[in-house]
Design a protein around this motif. Structure first.
Motif, PDB file in Angstrom:
ATOM      1  N   HIS A 130       1.141   3.881  -1.550  1.00 42.54           N
ATOM      2  CA  HIS A 130       1.169   2.670  -0.689  1.00 42.54           C
ATOM      3  C   HIS A 130       1.651   3.030   0.695  1.00 42.54           C
ATOM      4  CE1 HIS A 130       5.141   2.863  -2.862  1.00 42.54           C
ATOM      5  NE2 HIS A 130       5.661   2.682  -1.895  1.00 42.54           N
ATOM      6  N   GLU A 132       4.563   1.579   2.875  1.00 36.39           N
ATOM      7  CA  GLU A 132       5.964   0.663   2.593  1.00 36.39           C
ATOM      8  C   GLU A 132       5.552  -0.640   3.274  1.00 36.39           C
ATOM      9  OE1 GLU A 132       7.717   1.649   0.567  1.00 36.39           O
ATOM     10  OE2 GLU A 132       9.414   0.445   0.258  1.00 36.39           O
ATOM     11  N   HIS A 285       2.640   7.270   0.033  1.00 34.00           N
ATOM     12  CA  HIS A 285       3.464   7.760  -0.656  1.00 34.00           C
ATOM     13  C   HIS A 285       3.607   6.853  -2.119  1.00 34.00           C
ATOM     14  CE1 HIS A 285       6.270   4.484   0.937  1.00 34.00           C
ATOM     15  NE2 HIS A 285       6.958   4.576  -0.114  1.00 34.00           N
TER      16      HIS A 285
HETATM   17 FE   LIG Z   1       7.413   2.885  -1.263  1.00 37.31          FE
END
Ligand SMILES: [Fe+2]
Ligand SMILES: NC(=[NH2+])NCCC[C@H](N)C(=O)O
Ligand SMILES: O=C(O)CCC(=O)C(=O)O
Length: 326
Positions: A130, A132, A285
């Motif tokens: 995703h 963040e 990540h």
């Molecule tokens: Fe994350």
């Protein structure tokens, strides 16, 4: 220097400490400041790692069972200060009213009962990749992780936009505002709420939870890519996206991007003392699954959100120097 500083504060959340962070960071070694400045300005990589910070695991004591238990008397306060100072050279650190009780310094650790939930405190289930806080217009430019413990080498996964073959993708379609991104679970009251002990703050937080919840009912259509068409910035969290009603071309372009990201995902195993700065515009990540222990020896990271433009969120914050987005 950080040991001395740690004597003056009870918690990393002290607004005076957060406010002074960039001034204090001027005392960090020049090569460190140079490194972070190059990483910020030149974007040579979506990942910047500062390794070598000393962590004495015997002094750390047991990994907390929950982020709720970590704010005061932190055995890692000196390391948290180092991490804060480094992060503050990239921008302004901030927090969400709806995440980890409005804290700025988050804990990433496995929590009993969350093993199979889609949240950073899960373990037996992987954390799908995703951006963040992809759903929020005020999402950070960087998400930073500092590793305190990682005994079983659970891997963080990262895909750098530089490794994606953009010429093979329908980039123009991904720049169109056709994509619906829903809030992620970590901003739900079940996971992120805690009593502030101040009715005014609790009321503001309740409103913030309600606003974010309302985005589930009325999702906003947004582009996935922005910036330069040849070397774009990206924002997506596929687990929390609903492809319903997307034009066929948008859907095809999105699926092509996801396939490329998955093919270019790399494992990064954080070691105690590693401070990793992830460019939240240039990388996505996640984290691979692992078996938690709940015996005090579990994996334990600290996390910071950093923005290069704190003014961009002024409408969401009660005061110019308040770092919490409501
Ligand atoms: Fe994350
Ligand atoms: N696909 C996802 N799970 N996205 C949300 C990422 C996890 C979230 N940042 C957390 O703190 O738990
Ligand atoms: O645990 C990790 O390595 C990454 C965690 C993460 O991405 C998150 O909590 O959002």
């Amino acid at each position: 220097m950080i040991t001395e500083l740690a004597k003056s504060y009870d918690t990393i959340e002290d607004p005076e400490l957060i406010r002074s962070a960039r001034v204090l960071a001027a005392s960090l070694p020049v090569h460190l400041r140079q490194f972070l400045e190059e990483y910020r300005l030149e974007e040579p990589s979506a990942l910047g790692v500062i390794a070598g910070l000393e962590i004495d695991e015997s002094q750390l004591g047991p990994t907390p069972r929950h982020w709720r238990d970590s704010q005061y008397d932190s055995p890692a306060l000196p390391q948290e200060i180092f991490f804060l100072l480094c992060g503050s050279l990239l921008g302004d650190v901030f927090g969400w009213a709806t995440q980890q009780a409005g804290r700025i310094m988050h804990d990433v650790l496995p929590i009993q009962g969350h093993e199979h939930d889609e949240i950073g405190s899960n373990s037996l289930q992987h954390l799908s990749w995703h951006t963040e806080d992809a759903f929020h217009p005020c999402r950070g430019d960087y998400v930073a992780l500092m590793c305190l413990k990682n005994p079983y080498d659970a891997a963080t996964m990262v895909c750098d936009a530089a490794d994606v073959d953009w010429s093979a993708l329908d980039v123009d379609a991904l720049f169109e505002a056709e994509f619906t991104q829903l809030p992620d679970n970590s901003h739900l009251p079940d996971y992120g709420m805690d009593d502030a002990g101040d009715p005014a703050v609790d009321l503001l937080r309740a409103r913030s939870f309600e606003l974010i919840r309302s985005w589930n009912d009325r999702p906003v259509k947004r582009p996935i890519l922005s910036g330069d068409h040849e070397s774009p910035y990206m924002a997506l969290d596929p687990y929390h996206m609903k492809a319903e009603g997307w034009p066929a071309r948008s859907l095809r372009a999105y699926e092509g991007l996801c396939r490329q990201i998955e093919a270019n995902m790399k494992d990064v195993i954080l070691r105690p003392g590693d401070c990793v700065f992830i460019d939240n515009f240039r990388a996505v990540h996640g984290r691979r699954s692992f078996r938690p222990r709940y015996d005090g020896s579990d994996r334990w990271l600290k996390r910071l959100n950093i923005t290069r433009n704190i003014r961009g969120s002024r409408a969401w914050r009660p005061a110019a120097d308040d770092r919490i987005i409501y």
